[in-house]
Design an enzyme around this catalytic site. Structure first.
Site, PDB file in Angstrom:
ATOM      1  CG  ASN A   9       0.558  -9.819  10.865  1.00 17.18           C
ATOM      2  OD1 ASN A   9       1.179 -10.781  11.407  1.00 17.18           O
ATOM      3  ND2 ASN A   9       0.062  -9.579   9.615  1.00 17.18           N
ATOM      4  CG  ASP A 109      -5.870 -11.987   5.568  1.00 22.44           C
ATOM      5  OD1 ASP A 109      -5.335 -12.984   5.159  1.00 22.44           O
ATOM      6  OD2 ASP A 109      -5.201 -10.862   5.726  1.00 22.44           O
ATOM      7  CG  ASP A 129      -7.384  -6.496   3.970  1.00 22.52           C
ATOM      8  OD1 ASP A 129      -7.297  -5.436   4.816  1.00 22.52           O
ATOM      9  OD2 ASP A 129      -7.630  -7.641   4.675  1.00 22.52           O
ATOM     10  CB  THR A 184      10.454  17.401   7.650  1.00 19.14           C
ATOM     11  OG1 THR A 184      11.614  18.047   7.249  1.00 19.14           O
ATOM     12  CG2 THR A 184      10.790  15.853   7.876  1.00 19.14           C
TER      13      THR A 184
END
Length: 256
Positions: A9, A109, A129, A184
């Protein structure tokens, strides 16, 4: 040389495999708007960087989780090499027993990762993965793919966190020094990286409880190298697992 191509992706990973050796590895950005000519130019430039000629490519194999890019990249490879790609999907022999409710839903995949893991390790196995999504694939003691889990990847979580909160900045994926952050940035790193490490530890433990026996755990994916060192569970890291699986499937199908 075999071209092993993993279309994810976020990135397209391109590997040049000679025998059992991965001679080169490169990444391109996954872009569904690119034409086959543009991807052909990208691919040629990658090969040029590594001093590889198109006529040195014996063949190629692709696995993809982005259907709209798959056909474009197939055409690009055919234009550059003059040869048709093998594609991981229906019609390709994998030798893997896919024992989930709907075998056609098993991602290409995940299948490739399972095939590669079984070549190097004895089942039962859990294959992790860590990319855009974090997937865990479970192979039982007979080597059958029986299921797994899918969760948001670290970068998806980070992007959602920074996009939907006004005061939280973007962070680099540096390893946190402790679980209790003192500012933070450290708090975000703790949550993103150590939180995902704890998720893996917990999910593996629960999966093994359901199986009723321990497993060998193998991890791959670009994010895994940041997270695995923080896991309490022993996890083997293999950054080239998918490329190895693609090369294995190419050889076995050509031989057949």
């Amino acid at each position: 040389m075999i071209l092993a191509i993993d279309i994810g992706n976020t990135n397209v990973v391109i590997g040049g495999v000679n025998g059992s050796r991965i001679a080169m590895e490169a990444r391109l950005r996954t872009d569904s708007t690119k034409t086959s000519d543009e991807y052909c130019i990208d691919l040629k430039n990658v090969l040029d960087v590594y001093g590889i000629r198109a006529d040195q490519i014996e063949g190629s194999i692709i696995c993809s989780v982005v259907p709209q890019v798959l056909n474009t990249f197939q055409t690009a490879v055919k234009k550059l090499t003059g040869k048709t790609c093998l594609v991981v999907g229906p019609g390709l022999k994998t030798g893997l027993n896919i024992a989930i409710e709907n075998p056609s839903q098993a991602g290409a995949d995940l299948v490739v990762g399972a095939v590669a893991a079984l070549r190097e390790h004895k089942p039962p196995l859990i294959v992790v993965d860590m990319g855009t999504a974090t997937t865990l694939s479970v192979l039982d003691k007979n080597g059958a793919l029986i299921g797994g889990s899918i969760s948001p990847g670290v970068r998806i979580s980070m992007d959602a966190l920074t996009a939907r909160t006004a005061l939280l900045p973007g962070v680099q994926l540096d390893q946190p020094k402790r679980a209790i952050g003192r500012n933070t940035i450290d708090c975000m790193r703790s949550g993103l990286l150590m939180g995902n490490a704890c998720m893996l530890d917990g999910m593996i433990q629960r999966m093994e409880q359901e199986l009723g026996y321990p497993t060998t755990v193998v991890a791959t994916g670009g994010i895994a190298r940041f997270v695995i060192p923080m896991c309490q569970r022993k996890i083997l890291y293999d950054k080239d697992l998918i490329l190895k699986g693609l090369a294995t499937l190419y050889r076995e199908n050509r031989r057949g």
